[in-house]
Design a protein around this motif. Structure first.
Motif, mmCIF file in Angstrom:
data_model
loop_
_atom_site.group_PDB
_atom_site.id
_atom_site.type_symbol
_atom_site.label_atom_id
_atom_site.label_comp_id
_atom_site.label_asym_id
_atom_site.label_seq_id
_atom_site.Cartn_x
_atom_site.Cartn_y
_atom_site.Cartn_z
ATOM 1 N N GLU A 189 13.937 4.773 -3.692
ATOM 2 C CA GLU A 189 15.321 4.576 -3.232
ATOM 3 C C GLU A 189 15.369 3.445 -2.211
ATOM 4 O O GLU A 189 16.231 2.566 -2.264
ATOM 5 N N LEU B 28 11.823 8.973 -2.891
ATOM 6 C CA LEU B 28 12.221 8.433 -1.580
ATOM 7 C C LEU B 28 11.827 6.960 -1.383
ATOM 8 O O LEU B 28 12.689 6.133 -1.085
ATOM 9 N N PRO B 29 10.539 6.609 -1.573
ATOM 10 C CA PRO B 29 10.214 5.182 -1.406
ATOM 11 C C PRO B 29 10.949 4.302 -2.411
ATOM 12 O O PRO B 29 11.317 3.177 -2.089
ATOM 13 N N PHE C 127 5.416 3.753 -6.347
ATOM 14 C CA PHE C 127 5.857 2.356 -6.405
ATOM 15 C C PHE C 127 4.719 1.409 -6.756
ATOM 16 O O PHE C 127 4.846 0.191 -6.618
ATOM 17 N N TYR D 63 0.620 5.198 1.515
ATOM 18 C CA TYR D 63 -0.119 5.879 2.580
ATOM 19 C C TYR D 63 -0.014 7.388 2.380
ATOM 20 O O TYR D 63 1.069 7.918 2.194
ATOM 21 N N ALA E 84 3.608 15.844 4.658
ATOM 22 C CA ALA E 84 4.759 15.114 5.219
ATOM 23 C C ALA E 84 5.871 14.943 4.193
ATOM 24 O O ALA E 84 6.496 13.886 4.124
ATOM 25 N N LEU E 85 6.088 15.977 3.391
ATOM 26 C CA LEU E 85 7.225 15.944 2.463
ATOM 27 C C LEU E 85 8.476 16.288 3.264
ATOM 28 O O LEU E 85 8.408 17.073 4.212
ATOM 29 N N TYR E 86 9.597 15.695 2.898
ATOM 30 C CA TYR E 86 10.843 16.049 3.574
ATOM 31 C C TYR E 86 11.334 17.387 3.013
ATOM 32 O O TYR E 86 11.605 17.489 1.822
ATOM 33 N N PHE F 127 -0.848 10.920 4.269
ATOM 34 C CA PHE F 127 -1.171 11.403 5.609
ATOM 35 C C PHE F 127 -2.018 12.682 5.572
ATOM 36 O O PHE F 127 -2.237 13.275 4.524
ATOM 37 N N ARG G 64 3.929 10.549 -4.406
ATOM 38 C CA ARG G 64 4.895 9.714 -3.685
ATOM 39 C C ARG G 64 4.283 8.350 -3.338
ATOM 40 O O ARG G 64 4.935 7.319 -3.440
ATOM 41 N N TYR H 284 0.824 -1.217 0.000
ATOM 42 C CA TYR H 284 0.000 0.000 0.000
ATOM 43 C C TYR H 284 0.860 1.269 0.000
ATOM 44 O O TYR H 284 2.008 1.270 0.416
#
Lengths: 292, 273
Positions: B117, B114-115, B166, B95, B101-103, B97, B162, B93
């Motif tokens: 990587e 990010l995921p 994937f 998620y 919640a971005l860096y 939020f 994001r 899954y």
């Protein structure tokens, strides 16, 4: 921008100089007038004021005397000469930098350990805090002597004293920084099934950098203090600490004050350097407002 | 009133998410908080399920149980036929939020990768997938910006990209548009529906807005607090193609009314205690 910051700085400088000159006259007056009395000489008030500012060993030297000493010992002597202030400043600076680097490394490693291990968290932190309650003046001679007896002399023992002081703010700041990621940012990592090392490199470390840089500013300043303190007990061969000590042996107050100013100048330079590095890092990391 | 989930008509395919008698109790210093009580729910592949209810009804908690971010106290739950833990390890899954919640130190594009990587995609594939995901949420060309350079709505879209990057089959969304204004929210709802139609993902969507729930969902799960439980599960009769003005139709208003009734029932229960 520059205009706005120059005026306040000049104002403060003006006030300091005024107070300083007043202090010079006031504090040196009695000694100077007693000297003249012994020699049976009479001087007018204006002449007295002038004399208090040009004594060879004043209680408080005048700013221009300190400046003249700095000028001659910085610019008019070869930097390799033992009478050059640059030579002594470099001795202190080199052990400051080595000690600061080791202290930062130690602080970061401790913080990483504390954040990742509950055992270290519970066991180390009280000792870290306790280590800083010991007066450095008391422990510095022992460190120097212990290292001297095992054959480690010169720069390293002094650097260890810097390390001893510098690791503390870094350990505390870095621990806080590594724990600063929000719950949501951590949850996100969990949804990706990220490993602890991935969470460290991709989340905790970048989050901690502002904290690390702020604590490094404190660390570098106290590393310099540590290096100077470390130079005192060895009989003061070289370094700014040595200048301070030999100055006080021989009543060379002008030498003491110029060494002090050199130390302050170096300290400011070091702190600002960290600030500039921090600003550069922040900019690279996409920070919105960048402050030095 | 306790309505268990309607039985699935598609008997051949097992449900993507299936909860049976799920209980979750948080132990706090103020005593136990019954966040979920006897939750039974089956979610089929391709469903768009909204969870609606007042705060404290356990809708976010339920989503977090699916995501293996919380552990149920009792009962069982499967995600894609396995435990939530295994499903998480399988990266089943994405998620989204409540906040993007971005860096902040990563550019938009790098946030989306990010995921990827972490999941070990090659750099070339990371770039390609990030570009595709950003295009899906209409953010092509914003990859090189830092998060603060984007509006709140765009940031939330980036966080959806994001979650899509994937290509997980399930999308879990926890009040993703709650902090945005009405106009932006309408626009994002429309885009989300288009995205859902294109990708055929199973979406679980937590909200506290009735129109949002009715507009988006194939099924609306109404929940009520203390203890957090499912009070109604409403199958939407709206067509899959939904222009924004479908919200003015009697059919839409009827479903909205049923959701409202469900919410009121939950409250009556609470006041009666």
């Amino acid at each position: 921008m520059i205009k706005r910051s120059v005026l306040p700085i000049l104002t403060v400088l003006g006030i300091i100089l005024t107070v300083w000159y007043a202090g010079t006259v006031g504090m040196n007056w009695r000694v100077e007038s007693e000297r003249l009395e012994r020699m049976g000489l009479e001087r007018t008030t204006m002449e007295m004021v002038e004399l208090t500012m040009s004594m060879e060993r004043p209680i408080l030297p005048a700013p221009h005397q300190v400046w003249a000493e700095i000028q001659s010992s910085v610019f008019e002597r070869s930097p390799t000469s033992r009478r050059s202030l640059v030579y002594h400043a470099w001795i202190t600076l080199s052990s400051t930098l080595v000690g600061f680097a080791m202290g930062t490394l130690l602080g970061v490693l401790l913080a990483v350990g504390i954040v990742h291990s509950r055992v270290l968290d519970k066991s180390l932190l009280p000792w870290i805090i306790a280590s800083q309650t010991i007066p450095i003046l008391a422990i510095a001679p022992m460190i120097i002597i212990v290292f001297n007896t095992v054959g480690v002399t010169g720069l390293l023992p002094k650097a260890f004293i810097s390390t001893y002081l510098a690791f503390f703010p870094v350990a505390i700041g870095m621990t806080k920084g590594l724990r600063s990621p929000e719950a949501m940012h951590l949850d996100l990592m969990h949804t990706y099934n990220a490993s602890r090392s991935e969470i460290f490199w991709k989340l905790r470390l970048p989050s901690s950098l502002p904290y690390l840089l702020a604590s490094m500013k404190i660390a570098v300043a106290i590393a310099l203090v540590g290096a100077i303190v470390g130079e005192l007990p060895t009989g003061a061969v070289a370094g700014l600490g040595a200048r301070l000590l030999s100055g006080s042996y021989y009543g060379q107050t002008i030498q003491i004050w110029s060494a002090l100013f050199m130390a302050a100048f170096m300290s400011a330079l070091l702190v600002y350097s960290i600030g500039w590095i921090g600003a550069w890092v922040n900019k690279r990391m996409g920070a919105r407002d960048v402050h030095v | 009133m306790r309505t268990s989930a309607p039985k699935s008509f598609n008997l051949t395919a097992p449900p993507v998410i299936s909860a049976q008698n799920l209980d979750l109790v948080f132990k706090t210093s103020d005593g136990d908080v019954h966040a979920l009580s006897d939750v039974n729910l089956d979610i089929q592949k391709g469903d768009f399920v909204s969870f609606i209810g007042p705060s404290g009804c356990g809708k976010t908690t339920f989503l977090r149980v699916i995501a293996d971010l919380e552990q149920p106290t009792r009962g069982s739950i499967t995600v894609q036929g396995t435990t939530p833990h295994k499903a998480r390890l399988d990266r089943a899954y994405g998620y989204v939020f409540q906040q993007p919640a971005l860096y902040p130190w990563r550019k938009i594009e790098d946030n989306v990768t990010l995921p990827l990587e972490i999941m070990g995609y090659t750099t070339a594939e990371q770039r390609e997938r990030a570009a595709k995901a950003l295009e899906l949420v209409d953010l092509a060309g914003f990859g090189k910006k830092f998060p603060w350079q984007l509006s709140g709505g765009m940031q939330q879209r980036a966080s959806i990209a994001r979650a899509l990057a994937f290509d997980a089959d399930i999308l879990l969304m926890d009040e993703p548009f709650g902090a945005l204004d009405e106009i932006v929210r309408d626009h994002l709802n429309e885009q989300l529906l288009a995205l859902w139609a294109r990708t055929e993902k199973t979406i679980c969507f937590v909200t506290h807005s009735i129109p949002e729930a009715v507009y988006l969902s194939t099924r609306i799960v109404v929940m009520s607090p203390r203890p957090g439980r499912v009070t109604d599960a409403i199958e939407s009769t709206l067509p899959k193609e939904r222009p924004l003005d479908i919200r003015e139709t009697p059919e839409f208003l009827e479903i909205a009314q049923r959701v409202r009734d469900g919410l009121r029932t939950g409250h009556a229960y609470e006041e009666g205690v």
